[in-house]
Design an enzyme around this catalytic site. Structure first.
Site, PDB file in Angstrom:
ATOM      1  N   LYS A 101      -5.059  48.091  -6.342  1.00 19.40           N
ATOM      2  CA  LYS A 101      -3.975  47.228  -5.868  1.00 19.40           C
ATOM      3  C   LYS A 101      -3.524  47.733  -4.499  1.00 19.40           C
ATOM      4  O   LYS A 101      -3.264  48.927  -4.339  1.00 19.40           O
ATOM      5  CB  LYS A 101      -2.792  47.273  -6.842  1.00 19.40           C
ATOM      6  CG  LYS A 101      -1.837  46.093  -6.714  1.00 19.40           C
ATOM      7  CD  LYS A 101      -2.444  44.839  -7.318  1.00 19.40           C
ATOM      8  CE  LYS A 101      -1.393  43.766  -7.568  1.00 19.40           C
ATOM      9  NZ  LYS A 101      -2.003  42.555  -8.167  1.00 19.40           N
ATOM     10  N   THR A 136      -4.935  45.302 -12.246  1.00 20.81           N
ATOM     11  CA  THR A 136      -4.260  45.716 -11.016  1.00 20.81           C
ATOM     12  C   THR A 136      -2.776  45.400 -11.074  1.00 20.81           C
ATOM     13  O   THR A 136      -1.965  46.077 -10.429  1.00 20.81           O
ATOM     14  CB  THR A 136      -4.904  45.062  -9.778  1.00 20.81           C
ATOM     15  OG1 THR A 136      -4.704  43.647  -9.817  1.00 20.81           O
ATOM     16  CG2 THR A 136      -6.392  45.364  -9.720  1.00 20.81           C
ATOM     17  N   ARG A 145      -1.015  57.623  37.399  1.00 20.72           N
ATOM     18  CA  ARG A 145      -1.033  56.376  36.635  1.00 20.72           C
ATOM     19  C   ARG A 145      -0.098  56.494  35.439  1.00 20.72           C
ATOM     20  O   ARG A 145       0.314  57.601  35.055  1.00 20.72           O
ATOM     21  CB  ARG A 145      -2.444  56.055  36.143  1.00 20.72           C
ATOM     22  CG  ARG A 145      -2.987  57.063  35.132  1.00 20.72           C
ATOM     23  CD  ARG A 145      -4.305  56.636  34.542  1.00 20.72           C
ATOM     24  NE  ARG A 145      -4.794  57.625  33.567  1.00 20.72           N
ATOM     25  CZ  ARG A 145      -5.860  57.445  32.790  1.00 20.72           C
ATOM     26  NH1 ARG A 145      -6.555  56.320  32.882  1.00 20.72           N
ATOM     27  NH2 ARG A 145      -6.234  58.378  31.943  1.00 20.72           N
ATOM     28  N   GLN A 177      -9.049  62.149  26.967  1.00 20.92           N
ATOM     29  CA  GLN A 177      -9.802  63.136  26.192  1.00 20.92           C
ATOM     30  C   GLN A 177      -9.181  64.526  26.302  1.00 20.92           C
ATOM     31  O   GLN A 177      -9.089  65.266  25.308  1.00 20.92           O
ATOM     32  CB  GLN A 177     -11.267  63.171  26.661  1.00 20.92           C
ATOM     33  CG  GLN A 177     -12.084  61.959  26.261  1.00 20.92           C
ATOM     34  CD  GLN A 177     -12.006  60.814  27.254  1.00 20.92           C
ATOM     35  OE1 GLN A 177     -11.071  60.733  28.060  1.00 20.92           O
ATOM     36  NE2 GLN A 177     -12.984  59.925  27.207  1.00 20.92           N
ATOM     37  N   HIS A 224      -3.644  50.168  28.718  1.00 24.89           N
ATOM     38  CA  HIS A 224      -3.685  50.116  30.170  1.00 24.89           C
ATOM     39  C   HIS A 224      -2.448  49.449  30.756  1.00 24.89           C
ATOM     40  O   HIS A 224      -1.997  48.397  30.295  1.00 24.89           O
ATOM     41  CB  HIS A 224      -4.931  49.356  30.632  1.00 24.89           C
ATOM     42  CG  HIS A 224      -6.208  49.928  30.099  1.00 24.89           C
ATOM     43  ND1 HIS A 224      -6.655  51.181  30.429  1.00 24.89           N
ATOM     44  CD2 HIS A 224      -7.138  49.413  29.247  1.00 24.89           C
ATOM     45  CE1 HIS A 224      -7.801  51.419  29.813  1.00 24.89           C
ATOM     46  NE2 HIS A 224      -8.108  50.369  29.088  1.00 24.89           N
TER      47      HIS A 224
END
Length: 278
Positions: free
Chosen positions: A12, A57, A171, A214, A242
């Site tokens: 469920k 369920t 940025r 990264q 972005h």
């Protein structure tokens, strides 16, 4: 030709559980979505339609609410273990149960005793899987939305004939962190461990110049492992949301790194696992 039923499960999903603790005038609120999945000997129902070994369920849903009335829910990992042990014992054909719990955070409205507003800071996640004897406990965080207006760049990357992205040393860095980690077995204050891991992610996001997502991902992973000894490894997923400098020159307006278009898709997706060295 012959066929065999391979690995299968049923359960469920999206069980919405809200529990109010009323032990005093100051109420506490816990808002959780629970997913239950059971594995076991279910060949008969698949092959012949024999449902005699099948726990409905609908019963799973009822069980979550009933056990929530009898046990603390705010310790997600411990409540998950209660559910896992119950479902393994309750279903005669069940060999293994897996329960995922996602907490939706609420913050107290000022000093009010029983009024709340939806909080930010990401959703706490716990996943408990076990066979009634031992259990594996994972935890994590979802949708931890973070943004830096500076202190990030992306330069020196590989270029080919299809590359159009300009290099930049300044940025906006925005992401929605998803993280999962595995705990070593043993007694543990899961709530304190989760908060320490989240705090490490938050502090690391802002404590360095980021030359790439990264680079920041690895620093976050290392910070989590330093903060919580019981975490063996952590997997991080960082979508790069972005924010693109909008071209205002065509209108005769200078855009000196102030006005951006927030682009929903497509987006870069950076993922990685950081673990302790052996």
């Amino acid at each position: 030709m012959t066929f065999a039923l391979a690995r299968n499960s049923y359960g469920k999903s999206e069980i919405r559980l809200v529990k109010v603790t009323r032990d005093s005038d100051r109420h506490e609120l816990c808002d959780v979505t629970v997913d239950v999945a059971l594995e076991g000997d279910f060949a008969a129902v698949h092959a012949t339609g024999d449902n005699s070994g099948l726990l409905a369920t609908d019963t799973m849903r009822n069980t979550v609410y009933a056990l929530a009335a009898q046990h603390a829910v705010e310790d997600l990992e411990l409540f998950g273990r209660v559910l896992v042990d119950h479902f393994v014992e309750a279903g005669p054909s069940v060999h293994r149960a897996r329960v995922q719990l996602v907490e939706h955070p609420w913050a107290r409205l000022g000093d009010h005793q029983h009024a709340f507003q939806r909080a930010g800071g990401g959703e706490r996640v716990a996943v408990v899987a076990g066979d009634g004897v031992s259990a594996r406990v994972e935890a994590g965080i979802e949708d931890l939305v973070l943004l830096r207006t500076t202190g990030s760049g992306f330069e020196g990357f590989l270029r080919d004939r299809f590359t159009t992205l300009p290099e930049t040393e300044d940025r906006i860095l925005a992401t929605a962190v998803s993280a999962r980690w595995t705990y070593a077995e043993g007694g543990l204050d899961y709530g304190a461990a989760w908060r320490a891991a989240r705090d490490a992610i938050l502090a690391t996001f802002a404590d360095h110049y980021s030359p790439s997502v990264q680079f920041t991902l690895r620093r976050m992973g290392e910070a989590v492992l330093r903060a919580v000894d019981a975490i063996e490894r952590v997997h991080l997923s960082l979508p790069n949301r972005h924010h693109l400098l909008y071209d205002l020159a065509r209108f005769g307006i200078e855009n000196d790194n102030r006005v951006f278009h927030a682009s929903a898709e497509p987006y870069g997706l950076i993922e990685g696992t950081v673990e302790r060295s052996r």
